[in-house]
Design an enzyme around this catalytic site. Structure first.
Site, PDB file in Angstrom:
ATOM      1  N   TYR A  15       0.820  -1.218   0.000  1.00  8.28           N
ATOM      2  CA  TYR A  15       0.000   0.000   0.000  1.00  8.28           C
ATOM      3  C   TYR A  15       0.856   1.271   0.000  1.00  8.28           C
ATOM      4  O   TYR A  15       1.950   1.272   0.542  1.00  8.28           O
ATOM      5  CB  TYR A  15      -0.898   0.058   1.252  1.00  8.28           C
ATOM      6  CG  TYR A  15      -1.665  -1.195   1.586  1.00  8.28           C
ATOM      7  CD1 TYR A  15      -1.971  -2.131   0.609  1.00  8.28           C
ATOM      8  CD2 TYR A  15      -2.096  -1.423   2.888  1.00  8.28           C
ATOM      9  CE1 TYR A  15      -2.685  -3.271   0.933  1.00  8.28           C
ATOM     10  CE2 TYR A  15      -2.812  -2.558   3.219  1.00  8.28           C
ATOM     11  CZ  TYR A  15      -3.102  -3.486   2.242  1.00  8.28           C
ATOM     12  OH  TYR A  15      -3.801  -4.599   2.569  1.00  8.28           O
ATOM     13  N   GLU A  63     -18.635  -1.184  23.314  1.00 10.94           N
ATOM     14  CA  GLU A  63     -19.599  -0.985  22.210  1.00 10.94           C
ATOM     15  C   GLU A  63     -20.204   0.423  22.167  1.00 10.94           C
ATOM     16  O   GLU A  63     -20.865   0.778  21.192  1.00 10.94           O
ATOM     17  CB  GLU A  63     -20.688  -2.066  22.263  1.00 10.94           C
ATOM     18  CG  GLU A  63     -20.148  -3.424  21.823  1.00 10.94           C
ATOM     19  CD  GLU A  63     -21.143  -4.557  22.012  1.00 10.94           C
ATOM     20  OE1 GLU A  63     -21.937  -4.490  22.979  1.00 10.94           O
ATOM     21  OE2 GLU A  63     -21.120  -5.510  21.204  1.00 10.94           O
TER      22      GLU A  63
END
Ligand SMILES: [Zn+2]
Ligand SMILES: [Zn+2]
Length: 393
Positions: free
Chosen positions: A298, A373
């Site tokens: 990349y 979360e």
């Protein structure tokens, strides 16, 4: 508008958490995200968002179009898991042996689905089209490049992009932005040194690939420390050195591989060329042969100033200034969102996901990796606000 985004995020939160847990239970490796892809499509369908599936094999591209002539913002979530055996005791633990969402890409998918649902409901308040990119295979092979090759930046033409990642070193509820250099080029190399094996007590009758390999490694260290400017961040990391089968046998071959991390293209090209030349010449001096391969992976991930400013402003508006941190040091890790940021002005931000009280402290790729979360809510509202602010008249 801020309140609507928050309310909608609140309403949908439990459902999005369930989606995240479902994906977490069924992790899939890069370019094998078939179930994940089906699940994404089923929700886009449920919310009436047109999509295209099978982009770069398992990728999905959804589109919330408000006006074909408006600007288009691309939001990207990566989908793949890792070959890691999960060692947590959460009740939505991976059901697949030796495979785990240990980098939080399950969370990224869930957040982007939540963003899709919210923005679809607020469509009349959007001034830009939003392209929802669910990308396969961030870990390793890279799904961004083939997605771009298959036309993800066109129809409609993409004007800017935002990517994001969870991060446990930042508390849940906060986000981290960075300017300029964010991540390095994660190139790799491998090399086989062919010597001549024989008895360990008669090295002069052999060509020892191990001692030659050590000479090459030392020379590479000098290359990094003495022939490359110390002002350019870079590193050569040798992570495999395999040779030999027995304590008194000089082997025929040695195998060496590792990674080179750079931000600057000149330094990158220089290291690739010189590492090979040095290896071949040292091997030749000591009578061995050497085959050196360097693989360009990349590009470095660079954040655009104006896009980073824009997303930062949106994040500050919806989270409060105190919850938007600015990171300074770039990471030597790699990220194929870099391909999107090469095409258009883009920014890559971090959703804080850490929480000591619930043990969400482990680093990425750890078998005990868990997140708070609550970061799902933060991620949803920040991304939605960034989209609502983008291209505003
Ligand atoms: Zn990862
Ligand atoms: Zn990741």
């Amino acid at each position: 508008m801020l309140e609507t985004v928050k309310q909608l995020a609140e309403q949908i939160f439990d459902e999005i958490v369930e989606i995240r847990r479902t994906i977490h239970r069924h992790p899939e490796l890069g370019f094998c995200e078939y179930k994940t892809s089906d699940l994404i499509c089923s929700y886009l369908e449920k919310w009436g968002i047109p999509y295209k599936k099978g982009v770069a094999k398992t990728g999905v591209v959804g589109l919330i179009e408000v006006d074909p002539k408006a600007k288009t913002l691309l939001l990207r979530a990566d989908m793949d898991a890792l070959p890691v055996q999960e060692e947590t005791d959460c009740d939505f633990k991976s059901q697949i042996d030796g495979c785990m969402h240990a980098c939080g890409h399950d969370v990224h998918v869930a957040i982007l689905l939540g963003v899709a649902a919210i923005l679809m409901q607020m469509r009349d308040r959007l001034s830009c089209n939003v392209k929802l990119v669910f990308q396969p295979a961030e870990e390793g092979e890279g799904g961004a490049k083939p997605m771009i090759a298959e036309g993800v930046m066109e129809n409609p033409h993409v004007d800017a992009a935002v990517g994001a990642h969870v991060i446990n070193s930042v508390p849940a509820g906060k986000v981290l932005v960075k300017y300029g250099e964010v991540m390095a080029s994660p190139d790799d190399f491998n090399m086989t040194i062919r010597g001549k094996g024989g008895h360990g007590a008669y090295p002069h009758e052999c060509v020892d690939p191990i001692s030659i390999g050590v000479q090459i490694l030392n020379a590479w260290n000098a290359l990094s420390a003495r022939y490359t400017t110390p002002l350019e961040k870079h590193l050569i990391s040798v992570n495999m050195f395999q040779a030999g089968t027995c304590f008194n046998v000089i082997p025929d071959d040695a195998y060496i591989s590792g990674t080179v991390r750079t931000f600057d293209e000149t330094v990158r090209q220089y290291l690739a060329k010189r590492m090979g030349e040095i290896a071949e010449q040292i091997a030749a001096v000591f009578g061995a042969e050497c085959e050196f391969n360097f693989n360009y992976l990349y590009p470095p991930l660079l954040n655009d100033q104006a896009m980073t400013d824009a997303v930062r402003k949106s994040a500050e508006a919806i989270l409060g200034k105190e919850n938007v941190l600015e990171g300074v040091a770039p990471s030597m890790g790699g990220e194929d969102f870099a391909y999107f940021s090469k095409e258009v002005p883009a920014t890559y931000i971090y959703y804080g996901s850490g929480n000591e009280k619930i043990g969400a402290v482990m680093p990425w790729h750890n078998a005990a990796f868990t997140i708070d979360e609550q970061c799902i809510k933060t991620g949803m509202i920040v991304m939605c606000q960034a989209a609502l602010d983008f291209g505003e008249k």
